[in-house]
Design an enzyme around this catalytic site. Structure first.
Site, PDB file in Angstrom:
ATOM      1  N   THR A 132      69.772 -52.017 -29.023  1.00  0.00           N
ATOM      2  CA  THR A 132      70.393 -51.182 -28.002  1.00  0.00           C
ATOM      3  C   THR A 132      69.660 -49.852 -27.825  1.00  0.00           C
ATOM      4  OG1 THR A 132      72.373 -49.831 -27.641  1.00  0.00           O
ATOM      5  CG2 THR A 132      71.963 -50.485 -29.886  1.00  0.00           C
ATOM      6  N   ASP A 133      69.831 -49.232 -26.668  1.00  0.00           N
ATOM      7  CA  ASP A 133      69.250 -47.898 -26.445  1.00  0.00           C
ATOM      8  C   ASP A 133      70.007 -46.825 -27.236  1.00  0.00           C
ATOM      9  OD1 ASP A 133      71.616 -47.835 -24.959  1.00  0.00           O
ATOM     10  OD2 ASP A 133      70.681 -47.219 -23.076  1.00  0.00           O
ATOM     11  N   GLU A 134      71.199 -47.181 -27.748  1.00  0.00           N
ATOM     12  CA  GLU A 134      72.025 -46.160 -28.418  1.00  0.00           C
ATOM     13  C   GLU A 134      71.388 -45.664 -29.711  1.00  0.00           C
ATOM     14  OE1 GLU A 134      76.236 -46.828 -28.287  1.00  0.00           O
ATOM     15  OE2 GLU A 134      76.034 -48.173 -26.575  1.00  0.00           O
ATOM     16  N   TYR A 158      78.267 -47.438 -34.981  1.00  0.00           N
ATOM     17  CA  TYR A 158      77.642 -48.600 -34.320  1.00  0.00           C
ATOM     18  C   TYR A 158      76.140 -48.404 -34.181  1.00  0.00           C
ATOM     19  CZ  TYR A 158      75.875 -51.410 -30.419  1.00  0.00           C
ATOM     20  OH  TYR A 158      75.105 -52.226 -29.638  1.00  0.00           O
ATOM     21  N   LYS A 162      72.969 -50.368 -35.967  1.00  0.00           N
ATOM     22  CA  LYS A 162      71.923 -51.077 -35.203  1.00  0.00           C
ATOM     23  C   LYS A 162      70.544 -50.490 -35.538  1.00  0.00           C
ATOM     24  CE  LYS A 162      72.174 -53.902 -32.459  1.00  0.00           C
ATOM     25  NZ  LYS A 162      72.175 -55.391 -32.539  1.00  0.00           N
TER      26      LYS A 162
END
Ligand code: NAD
Ligand code: TYD
Length: 365
Positions: A132-134, A158, A162
């Site tokens: 993810t970009d997060e 989260y 990741k």
């Protein structure tokens, strides 16, 4: 054949459906069927012999080892994860377990399998990790979008879990030579999206005349990509991505949350207009009723990232990938899908779903 993990979830199920619509190569689908995994997403494959569903955990090394030995996949695509930021805030443990420990165990099983391969089979094998970009953290308003070289600054349990999984994948390439590929994608939307996330939550709440809870000032920005475009990017990276590389995937489509909610309301006003009798407006005779009147600003998410945006120039220039949907076409298809699949919606709104909604929104409203 290929092995997909988490293929009963939102993106994984879309990926499996798209894969089998375009190829006859068998998919083994390993999924633990957590609250987010739903075999109803795959009912159209119920009698399709090209889809082999296995109920199990990526962290179950004995199971994964035996699946690899039995089916000898040429590639693994790892979608399996805990994926919802709000759940990670209220209960981070499962995120550590699946996203970090689970990915680690999966990598160990895959490393042993890959080591035992020979010749071209070994050379052609790929492990593609979906991320993810997060992991990059939050952007200021005028900062350039995230490129692949951006420093990792995860802010939620989260995104931190990741980020840890991405680092493990990188290390397995660097240390053991495992042929990995990593993709970091922006926010997806589309069919089969579990209604805990912004867009499907707004659609299902609006249709039930429930409040549309906007966190904080609603000015946070996300870069939205239609899920099928994410799937096509993953297929392309699997096909032609350079081993050990990271590819950012995004829709070049930054929107504030409140813009998203307004768009969903406008589409519903057009496609399923509120009758004056059912209008939540107190003065229905003065104006046409609109779903917008359900918008309710609620307490913000702790540590809420302000802005995400992806610079997708690497995948575009190297691999020739571009999204095919604009936000306007994709969001219309999405709203229509939810209108056409009310049975799916009511089935996923189980007791456990209602408990989650209560837990997350009770204190905010
Ligand atoms: P999801 O929560 O809808 O689905 C996750 C799936 O993984 C479910 O089917 C669940 O049953 C399964 N799963 C969970 N733990 C498991 C375990 N231990 N073993 C096997 N299966 C397990 O998530 P999603 O939105 O489809 O996301 C898929 C992947 O894409 C995730 O890795 C996520 O981090 C990443 N991603 C998501 C988005 C997005 O906008 N949704 C954007 C970028 C990247
Ligand atoms: P979400 O769909 O949970 O994705 P992510 O947090 O991974 O980006 O949320 C998207 C944005 O919408 C995020 O800024 C939080 C916001 N949001 C709300 O305002 N209200 C809600 O009820 C939810 C679920 C999210």
């Amino acid at each position: 054949m290929i092995l997909v993990t988490g293929g009963a979830g939102f993106i994984g199920a879309n990926f499996v459906l798209d894969w089998l619509a375009q190829s006859d190569e068998t998919v083994i689908n390993l999924d633990a069927l957590t609250y987010a995994g739903n075999l109803q997403n795959l009912t159209s494959l119920a009698t399709d012999q090209r889809h082999i569903f296995v109920h199990g955990d990526i962290g179950d090394s004995a199971l994964v080892t035996s699946l690899l030995a039995q089916h000898q996949p040429r590639a693994i695509i790892n979608f399996a994860a805990e994926s919802h930021v709000d759940r990670s805030i209220l209960g981070p443990e499962d995120f550590i377990q699946t996203n970090i420990v689970g990915t680690f165990r999966l990598l160990e099983s895959v490393r042993a399998y890959w080591k035992g391969l020979n010749g071209e089979t070994k050379q052609d094998f790929r492990f593609l990790h979906v991320s993810t970009d997060e992991v990059y953290g939050s952007l200021a308003k005028d900062e350039p979008a995230f490129s692949e070289t951006r420093r990792y600054e995860p802010n939620s349990p989260y995104s931190a879990s990741k980020a840890a999984s991405d680092h493990l994948v990188r290390a397995y390439h660097h240390t053991y030579g495992l042929p990995v590929l990593t993709t970091n994608c922006s926010n997806n939307y589309g069919p089969y999206h579990f209604p805990e996330k912004l867009i499907p939550l707004m659609i299902v709440n609006a249709l039930a005349s429930k409040p549309l809870p906007v966190y904080g000032d609603g000015q946070q920005i996300r870069d939205w990509l239609y899920v099928k475009d994410h799937c096509s990017a993953i297929r392309r990276v699997l096909e032609a991505g350079r081993i050990g590389e990271v590819y950012n995937i995004g829709g070049c489509n930054e929107k504030t949350n409140i813009e998203i909610v307004h768009t969903v309301c406008a589409l519903l006003d057009e496609l399923r207009p509120l009758s004056t009798a059912h209008s939540p407006l107190t003065t229905p005779h003065l104006a046409l009723p609109t779903y917008r009147s359900l918008i309710t600003y609620v307490a913000d998410r702790p540590g809420h990232d302000r802005r995400y945006a992806i610079d997708a120039s690497k995948i575009e220039h190297e691999l020739g990938w571009r999204p095919t949907e604009t936000f306007e076409t994709g969001i219309r298809k999405t709203v229509q899908w939810y209108l056409d699949n009310q049975g799916w919606v009511s089935n996923v709104q189980s007791g456990a779903y209602r408990t989650w909604v209560e837990k997350n929104y009770q204190g905010r409203l």
